[in-house]
Structures are given as C-alpha cells and as structure tokens.
Design a protein around this motif. Structure first.
Motif, mmCIF file in Angstrom:
data_model
loop_
_atom_site.group_PDB
_atom_site.id
_atom_site.type_symbol
_atom_site.label_atom_id
_atom_site.label_comp_id
_atom_site.label_asym_id
_atom_site.label_seq_id
_atom_site.Cartn_x
_atom_site.Cartn_y
_atom_site.Cartn_z
ATOM 1 N N ARG A 64 0.841 -1.206 0.000
ATOM 2 C CA ARG A 64 0.000 0.000 0.000
ATOM 3 C C ARG A 64 0.870 1.248 0.000
ATOM 4 N N ARG A 65 0.596 2.134 -0.944
ATOM 5 C CA ARG A 65 1.384 3.360 -1.069
ATOM 6 C C ARG A 65 1.217 4.263 0.153
ATOM 7 N N ASP A 68 -3.300 4.076 -2.755
ATOM 8 C CA ASP A 68 -4.374 4.620 -1.907
ATOM 9 C C ASP A 68 -3.973 5.993 -1.374
ATOM 10 N N THR A 69 -3.678 6.895 -2.329
ATOM 11 C CA THR A 69 -3.316 8.273 -2.000
ATOM 12 C C THR A 69 -4.139 9.182 -2.906
ATOM 13 N N MET A 70 -4.107 10.471 -2.642
ATOM 14 C CA MET A 70 -4.882 11.410 -3.464
ATOM 15 C C MET A 70 -3.942 12.297 -4.275
ATOM 16 N N GLY A 71 -4.394 12.700 -5.454
ATOM 17 C CA GLY A 71 -3.667 13.689 -6.239
ATOM 18 C C GLY A 71 -2.440 13.172 -6.958
ATOM 19 N N GLU A 72 -2.304 11.856 -7.081
ATOM 20 C CA GLU A 72 -1.102 11.302 -7.706
ATOM 21 C C GLU A 72 -1.376 10.544 -9.004
ATOM 22 N N LEU A 73 -2.627 10.556 -9.445
ATOM 23 C CA LEU A 73 -2.985 9.695 -10.576
ATOM 24 C C LEU A 73 -2.180 10.022 -11.838
ATOM 25 N N LEU A 74 -2.040 11.307 -12.153
ATOM 26 C CA LEU A 74 -1.311 11.685 -13.366
ATOM 27 C C LEU A 74 0.116 11.129 -13.330
ATOM 28 N N MET A 75 0.766 11.243 -12.182
ATOM 29 C CA MET A 75 2.123 10.720 -12.025
ATOM 30 C C MET A 75 2.144 9.198 -12.183
ATOM 31 N N LEU A 76 1.155 8.528 -11.599
ATOM 32 C CA LEU A 76 1.132 7.063 -11.611
ATOM 33 C C LEU A 76 0.954 6.495 -13.022
ATOM 34 N N PHE A 77 0.257 7.227 -13.889
ATOM 35 C CA PHE A 77 0.143 6.774 -15.282
ATOM 36 C C PHE A 77 1.528 6.654 -15.922
ATOM 37 N N GLY A 78 2.439 7.516 -15.493
ATOM 38 C CA GLY A 78 3.784 7.512 -16.065
ATOM 39 C C GLY A 78 4.614 6.309 -15.670
ATOM 40 N N VAL A 79 4.170 5.587 -14.638
ATOM 41 C CA VAL A 79 4.905 4.428 -14.126
ATOM 42 C C VAL A 79 4.563 3.161 -14.920
ATOM 43 N N ALA A 80 3.357 3.151 -15.507
ATOM 44 C CA ALA A 80 2.846 1.929 -16.144
ATOM 45 C C ALA A 80 3.244 1.816 -17.609
#
Length: 224
Positions: free
Chosen positions: A90-91, A107-119
């Motif tokens: 869990r993040r 399970d954090t807020m405001g990080e979705l845009l960054m997380l797309f870059g990881v995949a």
C-alpha cells in the motif's frame, strides 16, 4: 457566436516534477511489466483482479497498480486484494514494491497523473461498470496505450478520437481485459504504436485553453 475550442482536458502538463516522481517510482519497482487500473469503481475492482490473476499465469512478475476512485473504498479494496490471495503493498503506508508484490494499491490522493507515467499500459475505469468513464487523456498524454470498457458516455468525443487514431482498446469483461493486456505486453511494437498514436492525439488537440482565453479577450475588445 459559439466557437469549438476543444477540451481543456487536452492541456494537462507533464512537468518536470511529475516526470521525475514517475521515473523514481518506476526505478524502485524495477524491470517488470506494469499496468495501471485507474479510477476503479465497486464491481470493477473484482473484474480487474480477475484479469490480473489470468495475466499472472503467463507473466508471473506482472505488477498491477490499482487506483480506486474513492478514498473511502481504499481499505475494502485492500481487503479484496488479500482475499484473492495476491501479494499487496500500500502506497499510503510507504510499503515498498517487493519481488512478491503483485498489486500496488495507490491509496493516496492527487497522484494519478504521475502514476500513469509508471505503467506500460493503462486501463481507465468507470467503464466496465455503467459510470460513463473517466479521463482517457492523462495516460494518452504520457504516450501509453489506453484500454477501457464500453461505458464511455461522459467521454464520447475523446474516446472516438483515440479510437480513430488506433490508440484505444475496448474490452467488455475481465477475460477480454486479460487478453488485451497480454497482447500489448507480448508485442512491444504494438504497445509502442498505440502509445505514440495516443500521444499524437493529445498533441494535435492542445491549445484549447489558450484559444479559449484568446476568444474571451477578443470578445471583450469587441464589446468594450
């Protein structure tokens, strides 16, 4: 007069900070196939986990980054992952992704845009259940191939653009999702082609905000 100025959603910015954070997290995850299931809803997490278990049969080191849409569901989704017998990190608890981690719960807020870059591949939720979809342009802006379910009534114009460009894969159940992901992971050239097509759609439609502001200032000048 009404002007078509496009969608301001095209004007998101992948600044240095976001790129750096994504690069750091990807480096910490290491060399393994990674897909993200973003903005998932109740009933959809189950389908995503079923698809992930099917993927693990052929590529056991695949990592799923799972991002539920609503924070009040973080704990229940974590429980669901454990019930499925999958290795969880869990993040929110700063748990590192280890070799035996199969699901990384963001399970954090405001990080979705960054997380797309990881995949390597992005599934955007709210689409396998009748919610109407979510923003497909964030993964597209990263140049990621986008996979989505059929319920896209909130994003029809954008999904049509991506579809026409060959940047979108539509699936309607867990089996189809697993098959689509397998195809993208097994064929890097297909993944690259779809990702480039996605990025090109975003690039071609940029400037909506700028055009909008320009039109407003022109109207103000005319009316003053």
């Amino acid at each position: 007069r009404v002007h078509a100025i496009g969608s301001v959603k095209f004007d998101m910015s992948l600044d240095h900070t976001v790129r750096q954070a994504a690069g750091d997290l990807r480096a910490a995850i290491g060399e393994r196939p990674v897909w993200i299931a973003a903005s998932t809803h109740p009933g959809e997490d189950e389908l995503v986990l079923t698809a992930h278990k099917a993927l693990l049969e052929t590529a056991p080191n695949t990592l799923l980054v799972l991002v539920p849409r609503h924070p009040e569901r973080f704990d229940s989704v974590a429980q669901l992952v454990r019930q499925r017998g999958l290795g969880l990190a869990r993040r929110s608890k700063q748990e590192a992704v280890a070799a035996d981690t199969q699901v990384y719960l963001a399970d954090t807020m405001g990080e979705l845009l960054m997380l797309f870059g990881v995949a390597d591949v992005a599934f955007v939720g709210g689409s396998l259940v009748p919610v109407g979809g979510h923003n497909l342009l964030e993964p597209a802006g990263w140049g990621k191939p986008v996979v989505t379910g059929p319920h896209l009534h909130n994003f029809t114009a954008i999904s049509d653009l991506l579809d026409e460009a060959g940047a979108l894969t539509l699936v309607d159940n867990a089996d189809a999702l697993a098959i689509a992901l397998q195809a993208l992971f097994h064929h890097p050239e297909k993944r690259q082609r779809q990702g480039q097509a996605a990025a090109a759609v975003v690039e071609a439609n940029r400037g909506a905000l700028e055009k909008g502001l320009q039109l407003i200032s022109e109207q103000l000048t005319v009316n003053s």
